[in-house]
Scaffold this motif. Structure first.
Motif, short mmCIF file in Angstrom:
data_model
loop_
_atom_site.label_atom_id
_atom_site.label_comp_id
_atom_site.label_asym_id
_atom_site.label_seq_id
_atom_site.Cartn_x
_atom_site.Cartn_y
_atom_site.Cartn_z
N PRO A 129 -22.53 42.06 58.24
CA PRO A 129 -23.81 41.38 58.86
C PRO A 129 -23.96 41.26 60.46
O PRO A 129 -25.07 41.71 60.79
CB PRO A 129 -23.90 39.87 58.15
CG PRO A 129 -23.17 40.10 57.05
CD PRO A 129 -22.02 41.15 57.25
N PRO A 130 -22.84 40.96 61.10
CA PRO A 130 -23.29 40.78 62.58
C PRO A 130 -23.94 42.06 63.21
O PRO A 130 -23.14 43.21 63.12
CB PRO A 130 -21.90 40.45 63.12
CG PRO A 130 -21.27 39.67 62.09
CD PRO A 130 -21.74 40.47 60.82
N ASP A 131 -24.99 41.73 63.75
CA ASP A 131 -25.71 42.98 64.30
C ASP A 131 -26.27 43.02 65.75
O ASP A 131 -27.51 42.47 65.83
CB ASP A 131 -26.80 43.24 63.35
CG ASP A 131 -28.00 42.36 63.32
OD1 ASP A 131 -27.67 41.20 63.67
OD2 ASP A 131 -29.00 42.59 63.01
N PRO A 132 -25.62 42.80 67.03
CA PRO A 132 -26.07 42.79 68.10
C PRO A 132 -27.13 43.95 68.47
O PRO A 132 -26.91 44.84 67.78
CB PRO A 132 -24.76 42.86 69.17
CG PRO A 132 -23.62 42.52 68.21
CD PRO A 132 -24.08 42.92 66.84
N SER A 133 -27.91 43.52 69.45
CA SER A 133 -28.85 44.78 69.69
C SER A 133 -28.13 46.17 69.88
O SER A 133 -28.72 47.02 69.81
CB SER A 133 -29.86 44.14 70.74
OG SER A 133 -30.82 43.31 70.31
#
Length: 455
Positions: A129-133
């Motif tokens: 899940p983690p999704d930095p721009s």
């Protein structure tokens, strides 16, 4: 340090691991924060295995040479700024991954990009899940070093929530294994979490065990335009009081126009703010959540509300939000903020930043992971204009001061690095700051790991 000392390190490693070419060294001086005070490293070291990292740190400890760990250099707080007389240890060539669909875990080396991990686990019907721009260009190692978040963290949390285990090489070259592929493990102190967000100041992460989830359900997306920022931020409070969407993102007028200049999507240039929200709950509840958010937007003064369950339409608006930072960056040099506040204080933070921009006569764009109160004020300035540069620096500190007064933090996901270090002690207080330093001294007594960053 003499060339013979670097030659000694090179002799202990494979060919090509140690690089001293001046042109290559220049490209490793700064991360995306573009710290003007960056030094020039004496060498860049690009290992592929944990054993090589151990060799580097044993050598560095023996010779008292600074080591700046680096991922892909996409950091925004100067955490990977090179120092004179030191080396840059880049993990970019450490790229192995093994996925275990039974335990829903992946064992990953730090050099893989966030997007590459997502793609690899998707082949097993799983999701990271983690999704930095910057997910397409940032590395897992860098994400762990700063405890990165992203657009979906309002529902799914940040990097630390998905780190089950680590292999870390300490300053003296000792490699320790912490945690592992177990969802419940409370044996000993929580050392795994200690290293997440430590910005390379306590050790070099060479392997990570990540927790994975089943593939995300298709989302229902809601986009709303507001005549002013207050209505948008009030809507955030109305939504989060009742549901937890999978995305709740904010862009102000400056960001809207910057994105429209580049992407030509037909965004409303007169809007004071745009909200991009989504729900990925399965079945009819996702549609119900989307309608609830649409009504909350209308109730708080939205001029236009658009809802879609089409993945491509929804992704177009998400892509616009992801593109906001580079779009605003096209207007001039940036000082990038990362302040967060309790949700109840979000309206006061955003309107307070508007007031500061007017007082300092600066263009300051605010984009935000609004659902968890994490904002990214972007201060635009011309470094060649000394007066403007000074006003930008003043605003940089004033925004952090404002966030702290509102019960917030000086950084939510970008890290302290070197740019925010002057504000850390005031934020933490003397006792907590002293405890941070005691931990640093215990793990890195010679102070060779990322000196000048964080602590």
């Amino acid at each position: 340090m003499s060339s013979s000392t670097i030659a000694l390190l090179s002799s202990q490693l494979s060919d090509g691991v140690v690089v001293t070419d001046p042109d290559i060294l220049a490209s490793y001086r700064q991360d995306r924060a573009a710290d003007p005070d960056a030094g020039t490293p004496l060498a860049v070291v690009r290992p592929t295995r944990t054993e090589e990292v151990q060799t580097v740190l044993r050598w560095a400890s023996e010779h008292r040479i600074a080591v700046v760990p680096r991922g892909m250099g996409t950091g925004l707080s100067g955490g990977a700024t090179a120092v004179d007389g030191g080396i840059v240890l880049s993990t970019e060539k450490m790229r192995d991954i093994t996925v275990d669909p039974v335990t829903r875990t992946a064992v990953v080396q730090p050099g893989l990009l966030n997007a590459e991990v997502k793609k690899a686990v998707a082949a097993y019907g799983l999701w990271y899940p983690p999704d930095p721009s910057s997910f397409e260009i940032c590395s897992i190692g860098g994400n762990i070093a700063t405890n990165a978040g992203g657009l979906c963290c309002v529902k799914y949390g940040v990097t630390t929530d998905y780190v089950l285990g680590l292999q870390v090489v300490l300053a003296d070259g000792t490699a320790v294994h912490l945690g592992g592929p177990r969802l419940k493990d409370v044996a000993g102190l929580s050392l795994t979490k200690l290293f997440v967000g430590s910005e390379g100041t306590l050790g070099v992460i060479t392997e990570v065990t990540l927790r994975l989830l089943p593939a995300q359900h298709p989302a229902h997306t809601v986009v709303a335009t507001f005549p002013d920022v207050r209505g948008a931020t009030d809507a955030v409070l109305a939504i989060t009081a009742k549901i937890r969407p999978s995305m709740l993102e904010f862009m102000d007028n400056v960001a809207i126009n910057a994105v429209e200049d580049k992407l030509r999507m037909g965004l409303d240039r007169s809007a004071g703010a745009i909200m991009v929200a989504a729900s990925d709950d399965r079945g009819g509840s996702g549609a119900d959540d989307a309608e609830f958010m649409a009504q909350a937007f209308r109730d708080n003064g939205a001029a236009e509300v658009f809802t879609t369950s089409d993945p491509e339409e929804g992704e177009a608006f998400v892509a616009a939000r992801r593109f906001a930072i580079p779009a605003v960056e096209a207007k001039g040099s940036l000082l990038l903020e990362d302040v967060g506040v309790p949700l109840s204080a979000l309206p006061d933070l955003v309107t307070g930043i508007e007031k500061l921009a007017a007082e300092r006569d600066l263009m300051i764009s605010v984009i935000a992971h609004a659902g968890d109160g994490n904002t990214h004020p972007l201060i635009v300035f011309d470094p060649a204009d000394a007066d403007m540069a000074e006003r930008a620096q003043q605003a940089f500190g004033e925004i952090m001061d404002l966030a702290v007064r509102l019960g917030g933090t000086i950084t939510g996901e970008h890290g302290v690095g070197r740019l925010k270090k002057p504000w850390l002690a005031g934020y933490l207080g003397p006792d907590a700051m002293a405890l941070n330093r005691r931990i640093k001294d215990a793990l890195d007594p010679a102070g060779i790991l990322n000196p000048g960053a964080l602590i």
